[in-house]
Design a protein around this motif. Sequence first.
Motif, short mmCIF file in Angstrom:
data_model
loop_
_atom_site.label_atom_id
_atom_site.label_comp_id
_atom_site.label_asym_id
_atom_site.label_seq_id
_atom_site.Cartn_x
_atom_site.Cartn_y
_atom_site.Cartn_z
N ILE A 140 0.72 32.66 -8.13
CA ILE A 140 -0.39 33.48 -8.65
C ILE A 140 -1.68 32.67 -8.67
O ILE A 140 -2.74 33.16 -8.26
N LYS A 141 -1.60 31.42 -9.09
CA LYS A 141 -2.79 30.57 -9.13
C LYS A 141 -3.30 30.29 -7.72
O LYS A 141 -4.50 30.29 -7.48
N GLU A 142 -2.38 30.04 -6.78
CA GLU A 142 -2.79 29.82 -5.39
C GLU A 142 -3.43 31.06 -4.81
O GLU A 142 -4.42 30.99 -4.09
N SER A 143 -2.88 32.23 -5.12
CA SER A 143 -3.44 33.48 -4.63
C SER A 143 -4.84 33.71 -5.22
O SER A 143 -5.75 34.11 -4.50
N LEU A 144 -4.98 33.43 -6.51
CA LEU A 144 -6.31 33.58 -7.13
C LEU A 144 -7.31 32.62 -6.52
O LEU A 144 -8.47 32.98 -6.31
N LEU A 145 -6.88 31.40 -6.22
CA LEU A 145 -7.78 30.43 -5.60
C LEU A 145 -8.22 30.92 -4.22
O LEU A 145 -9.39 30.77 -3.85
N ASN A 146 -7.31 31.53 -3.47
CA ASN A 146 -7.69 32.09 -2.17
C ASN A 146 -8.76 33.15 -2.32
O ASN A 146 -9.73 33.19 -1.57
N TYR A 147 -8.59 34.03 -3.31
CA TYR A 147 -9.57 35.09 -3.50
C TYR A 147 -10.90 34.57 -4.04
O TYR A 147 -11.96 35.06 -3.66
N PHE A 148 -10.87 33.56 -4.91
CA PHE A 148 -12.11 32.94 -5.37
C PHE A 148 -12.84 32.27 -4.22
O PHE A 148 -14.07 32.29 -4.13
N THR A 149 -12.08 31.66 -3.31
CA THR A 149 -12.68 31.03 -2.14
C THR A 149 -13.37 32.07 -1.26
O THR A 149 -14.50 31.89 -0.83
N LEU A 150 -12.68 33.17 -1.01
CA LEU A 150 -13.28 34.23 -0.20
C LEU A 150 -14.48 34.84 -0.91
O LEU A 150 -15.51 35.09 -0.29
N PHE A 151 -14.39 35.06 -2.22
CA PHE A 151 -15.52 35.59 -2.99
C PHE A 151 -16.72 34.66 -2.92
O PHE A 151 -17.85 35.10 -2.73
N GLY A 152 -16.48 33.37 -3.07
CA GLY A 152 -17.58 32.41 -2.99
C GLY A 152 -18.23 32.40 -1.62
O GLY A 152 -19.45 32.36 -1.49
N SER A 153 -17.42 32.46 -0.58
CA SER A 153 -17.97 32.48 0.77
C SER A 153 -18.75 33.76 1.04
O SER A 153 -19.82 33.74 1.64
N LEU A 154 -18.22 34.89 0.59
CA LEU A 154 -18.93 36.16 0.80
C LEU A 154 -20.23 36.20 0.01
O LEU A 154 -21.20 36.80 0.46
N SER A 155 -20.25 35.57 -1.16
CA SER A 155 -21.50 35.56 -1.93
C SER A 155 -22.57 34.76 -1.21
O SER A 155 -23.75 35.13 -1.24
N THR A 156 -22.18 33.68 -0.52
CA THR A 156 -23.18 32.94 0.26
C THR A 156 -23.67 33.78 1.43
O THR A 156 -24.83 33.70 1.80
N LEU A 157 -22.78 34.58 1.99
CA LEU A 157 -23.18 35.45 3.09
C LEU A 157 -24.16 36.51 2.61
O LEU A 157 -25.17 36.78 3.26
N LEU A 158 -23.88 37.11 1.46
CA LEU A 158 -24.77 38.15 0.92
C LEU A 158 -26.11 37.59 0.49
O LEU A 158 -27.15 38.21 0.70
N CYS A 159 -26.10 36.44 -0.15
CA CYS A 159 -27.36 35.93 -0.70
C CYS A 159 -28.27 35.37 0.38
O CYS A 159 -29.49 35.39 0.23
N CYS A 160 -27.72 34.88 1.44
CA CYS A 160 -28.55 34.12 2.37
C CYS A 160 -28.50 34.61 3.82
O CYS A 160 -29.53 34.77 4.45
N ALA A 161 -27.31 34.85 4.34
CA ALA A 161 -27.20 35.20 5.75
C ALA A 161 -27.67 36.62 6.02
O ALA A 161 -28.39 36.86 6.98
N LEU A 162 -27.28 37.56 5.18
CA LEU A 162 -27.67 38.95 5.40
C LEU A 162 -29.18 39.16 5.36
O LEU A 162 -29.74 39.76 6.28
N PRO A 163 -29.89 38.66 4.34
CA PRO A 163 -31.35 38.83 4.35
C PRO A 163 -32.02 38.15 5.54
O PRO A 163 -32.93 38.72 6.15
N ALA A 164 -31.56 36.96 5.89
CA ALA A 164 -32.16 36.26 7.03
C ALA A 164 -31.90 37.02 8.33
O ALA A 164 -32.78 37.10 9.19
N LEU A 165 -30.71 37.55 8.48
CA LEU A 165 -30.38 38.32 9.68
C LEU A 165 -31.24 39.57 9.78
O LEU A 165 -31.78 39.89 10.85
N LEU A 166 -31.38 40.29 8.68
CA LEU A 166 -32.18 41.52 8.71
C LEU A 166 -33.64 41.24 9.04
O LEU A 166 -34.25 41.96 9.84
N VAL A 167 -34.19 40.20 8.45
CA VAL A 167 -35.59 39.86 8.73
C VAL A 167 -35.75 39.39 10.16
O VAL A 167 -36.71 39.75 10.84
N SER A 168 -34.80 38.58 10.66
CA SER A 168 -34.92 38.09 12.03
C SER A 168 -34.78 39.21 13.06
O SER A 168 -35.30 39.11 14.17
#
Length: 125
Positions: A4-32
């Motif tokens: 359960i802890k390993e599974s939660l860590l996997n999901y926290f990792t994916l959540f963290g990565s997706l948050s970087t994508l939303l905060c930074c990559a998506l706005p930069a892509l749209l503007v570019s």
Amino acid sequence: MTKIKESLLNYFTLFGSLSTLLCCALPALLVSLGLGAVLAGMASNFPALIWMSEHKVKFFIFAGSMLALNGFLLWRNRNAPCPIDPKLREACISGRKASRNLYIVSVGVFVLGFLFAYVLPVLMF
């Protein structure tokens, strides 16, 4: 570490990565792509996007630390024994493959977000 802890860590990792994508990559892509009006509409409907962009360093530190911890745990458990029962063994092997694939996707999303947040703005100006 339990499954359960390993599974939660996997999901926290994916959540963290997706948050970087939303905060930074998506706005930069749209503007570019010349879609600044779409970005403005998104910011008005999703005001947390602005807050996430203002705190992107914290998001990258969180996501990077989660990726490092998850990568270490995947590497440490790569040769751990699976149960002898064929059904449980197959579940163990498929779970490891799914965790590894989810980790690879998370790293790819993190790298994409990092490129859009820190590398491409320097190269464009």
